[in-house]
Design a protein around this motif. Sequence first.
Motif, short mmCIF file in Angstrom:
data_model
loop_
_atom_site.label_atom_id
_atom_site.label_comp_id
_atom_site.label_asym_id
_atom_site.label_seq_id
_atom_site.Cartn_x
_atom_site.Cartn_y
_atom_site.Cartn_z
N LEU A 27 -26.66 -28.63 -5.77
CA LEU A 27 -26.51 -27.44 -6.61
C LEU A 27 -27.24 -27.58 -7.94
O LEU A 27 -27.73 -26.59 -8.49
N ARG A 28 -27.32 -28.79 -8.48
CA ARG A 28 -27.99 -28.98 -9.77
C ARG A 28 -29.48 -28.72 -9.67
O ARG A 28 -30.14 -28.53 -10.69
N LYS A 29 -30.04 -28.76 -8.47
CA LYS A 29 -31.47 -28.52 -8.28
C LYS A 29 -31.81 -27.04 -8.17
O LYS A 29 -32.99 -26.69 -8.20
N PHE A 55 -38.12 -28.45 0.38
CA PHE A 55 -37.10 -29.16 1.15
C PHE A 55 -36.26 -30.07 0.27
O PHE A 55 -35.05 -30.23 0.48
N GLN A 56 -36.87 -30.68 -0.75
CA GLN A 56 -36.15 -31.63 -1.60
C GLN A 56 -34.99 -30.98 -2.36
O GLN A 56 -34.05 -31.66 -2.75
N ARG A 57 -35.08 -29.67 -2.60
CA ARG A 57 -34.02 -28.99 -3.33
C ARG A 57 -32.71 -28.94 -2.57
O ARG A 57 -31.65 -28.67 -3.14
N PHE A 58 -32.74 -29.18 -1.28
CA PHE A 58 -31.55 -29.05 -0.45
C PHE A 58 -31.15 -30.38 0.19
O PHE A 58 -30.41 -30.41 1.17
N VAL A 59 -31.64 -31.47 -0.39
CA VAL A 59 -31.31 -32.80 0.10
C VAL A 59 -30.60 -33.56 -1.02
O VAL A 59 -31.11 -33.64 -2.14
#
Length: 719
Positions: A27-29, A55-59
Amino acid sequence: MNISALLTSAGINVAVCAVLLSLYSILRKQPINSSVYFGRRLAQVSPRRNYNVCFQRFVPSPSWIVKAWETPEAEILAVGGLDAVVFLRIILFSFRIFSVAAFVGIFFVLPVNYHGKEMHHEHIPSESLEVFTIGNIKQGSKWLWVHCLALYIISFTACLLLYFEYNSIANMRLSHIRTSPPNPSHFSVLVRAIPWSPEELYSDSVKKFFKKYHGASYLGHQMVYQCGTVQKFLTETERLCKMLSSDKVRHRFDILQRTLCSSASDSFRVLSEEPESINGNPPSREREISSNATEIPAAFVFFKTRYAADIAAKVLLSANPMLWVTNYAPEPHDVYWSNLSIPFGQLWLRKITSLLAAVVFMFLFLIPVTFVQGLTQLDQLQYSLPFLKGILKQKYMNQLVTGYLPSVVLLLFLYTVPPTMMLLAVIEGSISRSGRKKSACRKVLYFTIWNVFFVNILSGSVLRLVDALSSPKEIPTQLARAVPAQATFFMTYVLTSGWASLSSELMQPMGLIWNWFKRAILRQKDDLVPYSFPYHTEIPKVLLFGFIGFIFSVLAPLILLLLLVYFFLAYLVYRNQILNVYITKYESGGLLWPTVHNTSIFSLVFMQVTALCVFGLKNSKSSVTFTIPLVACTILFNEYCRQRFYPIFKNTSAQILIEMDREDERNGRMEQIHRDLQMAYNRFTLPGQELHSQAQLSHPTQSEEGRNTEDPRGMSQIG
């Protein structure tokens, strides 16, 4: 409770923490949540949001943990101020002392407790947790000397660490004072209970009095007005100005904004805006304000030097202590204006009323605490509610009810305590917002220690608590029997209120829900309202866990492992929150440390007295004899610290104040400081109107931002 019930509670809380921490790292991303998780950073710089999907925003990632761990203390000091550093020092002190206690307790005390009786031990998952406590030791056992030795090691280590921390923080406070830039509160004193005269205004009385008795150092004054309708109008105008100043509508309403704000400012300037008001000559605009507002017997009096203001705030100005009462002036943005209109003669009555209300609330809280204790005693619960017998006979339901549910219920009820205590702190009549938080912090601390520990210890039922209080001689015996028996409940309390609450602190659920509601329903954007660090809730929580750790470090050392995990997580979580979320509004210069020190000493003494009672109950005269000198040494150590370090936190030395005044005079800054005082305490300054005084005086370096209040020279209590 057996080990399987504790493991059930631990498993639930570990799962909750893992899910929340992973969810937080995702969530912080998300740019939409930046105002929730990066409020402090966005308050200082313009947000640059990247809405590109990757993709990195959801990992989930541990990047925030690495950042929080690697950030040096100097950066924490620059970002959060000395109070933030002191708060983190509390956690570090707790982790260090309980690391030593855990080593001694697990490798020496715990084996003695487990093999304390010649009894048949069951299979480990079904083993009762009571076999790991001192309650499993036989009467008159010679192995109690191990507990006595552990008590000495923990006590001396704690005193040594407390001394080094007190010395280090005292030096940091002195450095903080010496390097602090000029601030309006350094040169100002709040005067209340100004005597009324039918022949002249309060303003004229103030001018005449201070020119007569402080003529050499008196610079000027500013009266305080009670403006109900005017203040409401200005608040709405300020809100509208903020709305119109957003990037989205600024180019459309720029002319309207300037017209509205300038007209409002021209209509509602206070008397000290005029240059001549600083010399005590109230201009004609004061008369204009008095027609729309009521002059009250309170004023901010300005002095030419810090030393003169400090002397005026300390001395008794009048032969009648109820007249011309002085206080250190709070920071301009820290003043709690509505409480300045409270007559000084009412304050003692308000404090008594607030105290009585807090006591009543404490006793009302016995109802949920008794209910929680009923959940830990299945026999009484099944007797009172027969229809639960079949349900509670199920293995996993039994573990859930005894191992997890009680601490969850107590935690939910405890969420009502901080707002209630904050309301009582307002009723007391504090003159500053940080002073209000200081009062609320102490109330929450006393409340949690009493209700979470003592009431849970003594109240298998309310009747037992009443019996204990009605027979004071029986209290030591009750404590000696009840404290080891309640160790299992406090283990689950550390898991639920400790581990899970840290995950909740990271997630900021209320802020997250409000942010989504505001954007999805209200269609509002870029309305950033960063919050100050909630010291009044977090300090009592950390000190409570420290208190619990000291009490059970010898009696039930298994709890220390759970506390070490809590303090390690707390260190990472709070560093992250200080760096990213909270802004510094009120800086006390480390004044919260004496409260921490006194609470730690109280915890040490109570640990020793409780162990003394248990040794007496176990008929170990040698352990009792050797423990008594330890109590005396701890009290003497506290007295030494009170004489050596506490005066540094109570007062500011004249040597430092005079040196700061002379430095400003040598550099030619004193004249500019005197001019900036004109608008320092302007209650009606709107956005965009802040003068040079607000920029230079009220906003010092980041390490000192927001200094306050009711204590020596803007070095106020917690905020």
